[in-house]
Design a protein around this motif. Structure first.
Motif, PDB file in Angstrom:
ATOM      1  N   ALA A 291       0.832  -1.105   0.175  1.00  0.00           N
ATOM      2  CA  ALA A 291      -0.069   0.089   0.097  1.00  0.00           C
ATOM      3  C   ALA A 291       0.743   1.231  -0.012  1.00  0.00           C
ATOM      4  O   ALA A 291       0.489   2.178  -0.763  1.00  0.00           O
ATOM      5  N   GLY A 292       1.930   1.226   0.731  1.00  0.00           N
ATOM      6  CA  GLY A 292       2.695   2.464   0.798  1.00  0.00           C
ATOM      7  C   GLY A 292       3.518   2.703  -0.520  1.00  0.00           C
ATOM      8  O   GLY A 292       3.408   4.156  -0.953  1.00  0.00           O
ATOM      9  N   GLU A 293       4.064   1.860  -1.035  1.00  0.00           N
ATOM     10  CA  GLU A 293       4.621   1.899  -2.335  1.00  0.00           C
ATOM     11  C   GLU A 293       3.734   2.453  -3.471  1.00  0.00           C
ATOM     12  O   GLU A 293       4.178   3.202  -4.187  1.00  0.00           O
TER      13      GLU A 293
ATOM     14  N   LYS B 288       1.342   6.683  -7.104  1.00  0.00           N
ATOM     15  CA  LYS B 288       0.081   7.734  -7.458  1.00  0.00           C
ATOM     16  C   LYS B 288       0.222   8.924  -7.024  1.00  0.00           C
ATOM     17  O   LYS B 288      -0.231   9.847  -7.889  1.00  0.00           O
ATOM     18  N   THR B 289       1.193   9.337  -6.198  1.00  0.00           N
ATOM     19  CA  THR B 289       1.607  10.579  -6.007  1.00  0.00           C
ATOM     20  C   THR B 289       2.732  11.155  -6.712  1.00  0.00           C
ATOM     21  O   THR B 289       2.579  12.374  -7.423  1.00  0.00           O
ATOM     22  N   TYR B 290       3.702  10.418  -6.980  1.00  0.00           N
ATOM     23  CA  TYR B 290       4.749  10.955  -7.689  1.00  0.00           C
ATOM     24  C   TYR B 290       5.265  10.304  -9.078  1.00  0.00           C
ATOM     25  O   TYR B 290       5.976  10.691  -9.766  1.00  0.00           O
ATOM     26  N   GLY B 291       4.580   9.228  -9.538  1.00  0.00           N
ATOM     27  CA  GLY B 291       4.823   8.612 -10.745  1.00  0.00           C
ATOM     28  C   GLY B 291       5.600   7.296 -10.377  1.00  0.00           C
ATOM     29  O   GLY B 291       5.996   7.221  -9.041  1.00  0.00           O
ATOM     30  N   LEU B 292       5.930   6.639 -11.426  1.00  0.00           N
ATOM     31  CA  LEU B 292       7.011   5.571 -11.209  1.00  0.00           C
ATOM     32  C   LEU B 292       8.358   5.779 -11.262  1.00  0.00           C
ATOM     33  O   LEU B 292       9.031   6.450 -12.097  1.00  0.00           O
ATOM     34  N   PRO B 293       8.875   5.354 -10.234  1.00  0.00           N
ATOM     35  CA  PRO B 293      10.596   5.523 -10.048  1.00  0.00           C
ATOM     36  C   PRO B 293      11.224   4.691 -10.767  1.00  0.00           C
ATOM     37  O   PRO B 293      10.888   3.491 -11.232  1.00  0.00           O
TER      38      PRO B 293
ATOM     39  N   ALA C 109      -1.137   1.774 -10.565  1.00  0.00           N
ATOM     40  CA  ALA C 109      -1.036   2.827  -9.986  1.00  0.00           C
ATOM     41  C   ALA C 109      -0.537   4.094 -10.594  1.00  0.00           C
ATOM     42  O   ALA C 109      -0.945   5.260 -10.434  1.00  0.00           O
ATOM     43  N   LEU C 110       0.502   3.822 -11.572  1.00  0.00           N
ATOM     44  CA  LEU C 110       0.752   4.769 -12.661  1.00  0.00           C
ATOM     45  C   LEU C 110      -0.326   5.536 -13.256  1.00  0.00           C
ATOM     46  O   LEU C 110      -0.461   6.530 -13.446  1.00  0.00           O
TER      47      LEU C 110
ATOM     48  N   ALA D  66      -3.300   5.690 -12.244  1.00  0.00           N
ATOM     49  CA  ALA D  66      -4.218   6.662 -11.247  1.00  0.00           C
ATOM     50  C   ALA D  66      -3.286   7.818 -11.234  1.00  0.00           C
ATOM     51  O   ALA D  66      -3.856   8.977 -10.975  1.00  0.00           O
ATOM     52  N   HIS D  67      -2.111   8.007 -11.197  1.00  0.00           N
ATOM     53  CA  HIS D  67      -1.091   9.104 -11.117  1.00  0.00           C
ATOM     54  C   HIS D  67      -1.387   9.979 -12.700  1.00  0.00           C
ATOM     55  O   HIS D  67      -1.676  11.245 -12.557  1.00  0.00           O
ATOM     56  N   ASP D  68      -1.548   9.339 -13.502  1.00  0.00           N
ATOM     57  CA  ASP D  68      -1.713   9.850 -14.861  1.00  0.00           C
ATOM     58  C   ASP D  68      -3.252  10.461 -15.166  1.00  0.00           C
ATOM     59  O   ASP D  68      -3.490  11.302 -15.804  1.00  0.00           O
ATOM     60  N   HIS D  69      -4.342   9.630 -14.371  1.00  0.00           N
ATOM     61  CA  HIS D  69      -5.680   9.847 -14.942  1.00  0.00           C
ATOM     62  C   HIS D  69      -6.344   9.714 -13.530  1.00  0.00           C
ATOM     63  O   HIS D  69      -7.345   8.997 -13.173  1.00  0.00           O
ATOM     64  N   PRO D  70      -6.103  10.532 -12.337  1.00  0.00           N
ATOM     65  CA  PRO D  70      -6.597  10.672 -11.209  1.00  0.00           C
ATOM     66  C   PRO D  70      -8.003  10.828 -10.979  1.00  0.00           C
ATOM     67  O   PRO D  70      -8.790  10.416 -10.102  1.00  0.00           O
ATOM     68  N   GLU D  71      -8.612  11.501 -12.072  1.00  0.00           N
ATOM     69  CA  GLU D  71     -10.128  11.511 -12.079  1.00  0.00           C
ATOM     70  C   GLU D  71     -10.799  10.578 -12.420  1.00  0.00           C
ATOM     71  O   GLU D  71     -12.125  10.495 -12.212  1.00  0.00           O
ATOM     72  N   PHE D  72     -10.201   9.237 -13.090  1.00  0.00           N
ATOM     73  CA  PHE D  72     -10.881   8.297 -13.425  1.00  0.00           C
ATOM     74  C   PHE D  72     -10.436   7.017 -12.566  1.00  0.00           C
ATOM     75  O   PHE D  72     -11.082   6.215 -11.989  1.00  0.00           O
ATOM     76  N   MET D  73      -8.897   6.849 -12.735  1.00  0.00           N
ATOM     77  CA  MET D  73      -8.545   5.757 -12.144  1.00  0.00           C
ATOM     78  C   MET D  73      -8.325   5.632 -10.554  1.00  0.00           C
ATOM     79  O   MET D  73      -7.355   5.957 -10.088  1.00  0.00           O
ATOM     80  N   THR D  74      -9.573   5.325 -10.025  1.00  0.00           N
ATOM     81  CA  THR D  74      -9.572   5.567  -8.734  1.00  0.00           C
ATOM     82  C   THR D  74      -9.046   4.278  -7.953  1.00  0.00           C
ATOM     83  O   THR D  74      -8.416   3.255  -8.468  1.00  0.00           O
ATOM     84  N   ASP D  75      -9.041   3.968  -6.355  1.00  0.00           N
ATOM     85  CA  ASP D  75      -8.662   2.941  -5.854  1.00  0.00           C
ATOM     86  C   ASP D  75      -9.239   1.581  -6.206  1.00  0.00           C
ATOM     87  O   ASP D  75      -9.150   0.540  -6.143  1.00  0.00           O
ATOM     88  N   THR D  76     -10.620   2.067  -6.402  1.00  0.00           N
ATOM     89  CA  THR D  76     -11.853   1.011  -6.608  1.00  0.00           C
ATOM     90  C   THR D  76     -11.320   0.446  -8.126  1.00  0.00           C
ATOM     91  O   THR D  76     -11.260  -0.689  -8.374  1.00  0.00           O
TER      92      THR D  76
END
Length: 524
Positions: free
Chosen positions: A267-269, A274-279, A294-295, A297-307
């Motif tokens: 979850a932490g990773e 989601k916040t900073y992108g893929l390292p 998760a990436l 979700a970073h690029d499309h936060p309005e659609f790619m939710t946790d759900t």
């Protein structure tokens, strides 16, 4: 006044009134929209209960083949359902911008979390939702991504081959090969999705009973999907879902719980991605699907939710293992049933090693790029896909309300139409008169234009915009495992004279496929 006259009549003659309404219902079904002109089983035009019970019988793919061979290219499977067997119907029904939508068959297969359905790419009937969803995750499943996933597959492949040798090849014990291949496919999905094998192969067991659950759930979804309203009284009962939403019930869909457990460990990773992108990561290990979701979700936060991330992981568990295991079982079974083909493929593999096409590795694995240079291997796999495609029911679509022409037939709006891979793959004008025979050579002997026609008719992954998004991942597994396993082991059927048994639970899985393995001597 009218009510005073009618009510006594209804009370007095209610048996006649009721029976008249029932007759009218069935007659209306039979002649609804003029679909009575299309042949099929005599009960199919009157009620969906016919196809419900036929699918419940677990051999519906053979029913569909038989009906098409008896009645022609268009067969009626229900009052409002038509099956098309002409390959030219594929582009019309599944082509882009045709206005077709998926039927209510698909939401039956939704997983549930906290009393709410988890719409997936596969199960959603909302085309706008699907288009947005696919844009978010499409890159994760592109052919170009295979190079990043191969190290993850290699991780499980090596363990699988070693465990096969330790558990079966050196002991001579019989192996339930279909089940063993399911364990492999599940551990690959674990590695691909969470960078972690799930323990199926190493522990030689069904972890959390998830394979049994998925098998039972698909056995439910196949027949219930023929009459989706039944799902509202059973698995997706609105009262039960509401109780889950307000906390009166703590039931969690087993697949959802399975995916949540694995995802929560990172979850932490995932929150950081989601916040900073893929390292930057070690490219030799590969980037797993959870990281790519998760990436997205970073690029499309309005659609790619946790759900949606959870729904994506769910889809990998649901479809990513079952269909691949079925395909792998098919390849090995047909090889064992056709010793000539088996021997010919082994000659190709041995020659490829001798010629340097396949690197001579200690564990005898074969890379994706090497497998692409083996024409007879490709022919064997394609022929296995042809004779035993994973999906065993029509892929249902709803004709737009204005109606449309399908191969010279005007089909009214709202009609459910579709094609069945088992019927399409046995078209003699496409594949030859010996369509019921396993003959890989047909893929090599065919002229380029005929090969193109054959490949366009193959329907094991669907077609059009809703083609199985995990197709490339499945092909990666199949094209790597088959040659690697054959180079490492000699295989024979425990009971050569017996046929395996199949179970059409929407996907046509196999049982009673028991084999004996022996370590294979290195060819000179």
């Amino acid at each position: 006044m009218l009510l005073n006259d009618v009510l006594p009549f209804l009370v007095k003659y209610w048996p006649l009134v009721l029976s008249s309404l029932v007759v009218a219902f069935f007659v209306n079904n039979k002649y609804w929209k003029g679909l009575n002109k299309y042949p099929g089983h005599w009960l199919a035009g009157y009620t969906n209960w016919w196809r419900f019970w036929d699918v419940w019988g677990r051999k519906h793919e053979w029913t569909t083949i038989r009906l098409h061979r008896q009645h022609g290219d268009i067969v009626r499977l229900g009052p409002n359902v038509l099956s098309f067997a002409d390959p030219k119907a594929i582009k019309v029904i599944y082509g882009l911008n045709k206005g077709m939508t998926k039927s209510d068959f698909y939401p039956v297969q939704n997983a549930v979390a906290k009393g709410r359905r988890l719409e997936s790419l596969f199960s959603t009937t909302n085309e706008d939702f699907h288009a947005k969803y696919r844009r978010c995750v499409n890159n994760a499943f592109a052919m170009s991504s295979l190079v990043h996933y191969e190290p993850l597959v290699n991780s499980t492949l090596g363990v699988f081959l070693d465990r096969t040798e330790a558990e079966f090849a050196t002991s001579g014990k019989s192996c339930d090969f279909g089940r063993w291949l399911q364990y492999f496919a599940f551990d690959v999905i674990g590695d691909l999705t969470w960078s972690k094998r799930l323990g199926f192969v190493e522990e030689k067991r069904d972890v959390d009973g998830i394979i049994t659950f998925i098998g039972n759930f698909l056995s439910y979804a196949g027949p219930i999907g023929q009459m989706p309203v039944l799902d509202l009284f059973l698995e997706k009962n609105p009262i039960s879902l509401f109780a889950q939403r307000i906390g009166l019930s703590n039931f969690v869909f087993p697949v959802t719980l399975f995916a949540q457990k694995r995802s929560n460990e990172r979850a932490g990773e995932i929150q950081k991605i989601k916040t900073y992108g893929l390292p930057e990561k070690d490219s030799s290990r590969g980037v797993d699907l959870l990281s790519k979701f998760a990436l997205a979700a970073h690029d499309h936060p309005e659609f790619m939710t946790d759900t949606q991330i959870l729904a994506s992981c769910n889809s990998m568990v649901f479809a990513g293992s079952e269909t691949t295991a079925i395909s792998l079982s098919s390849v090995f079974y047909f090889l064992l049933k056709h010793p000539r083909v088996y021997a010919k493929l082994m000659r190709e593999l041995d020659n490829a090693v001798a010629d340097g096409i396949i690197e001579s590795r200690l564990n005898r694995t074969v890379s994706w790029s090497e497998a692409q240079k083996l024409p007879y291997l490709d022919a064997v796999i394609q022929e296995s896909f042809r004779l035993h495609p994973a999906p065993g029911l029509i892929l249902e679509r709803i004709v737009p309300k204005q109606g449309m022409d399908i191969l010279g037939n005007f089909i009214p709006g709202g009609t459910i139409v579709g094609c069945n891979a088992w019927a399409l793959h046995r078209r003699p004008e496409v594949f030859g008169v010996d369509v019921d025979t396993f003959r890989p050579e047909r893929w090599i002997e065919a002229r380029p234009e005929k090969q193109k026609e054959m490949k366009a008719t193959m329907f094991q992954f669907g077609a059009g915009a809703r083609t199985c998004i995990g197709k490339n991942v499945s092909l990666l597994e199949v094209y790597k495992l088959v040659p690697s396993f054959l180079r490492r082991f000699e295989i024979e059927l425990e009971h050569p004279d017996r046929e395996w048994k199949t179970h059409n639970a929407w996907f046509v899985r196999q049982t009673e496929f028991n084999t004996i393995f022996r370590p294979r001597e290195v060819a000179p």
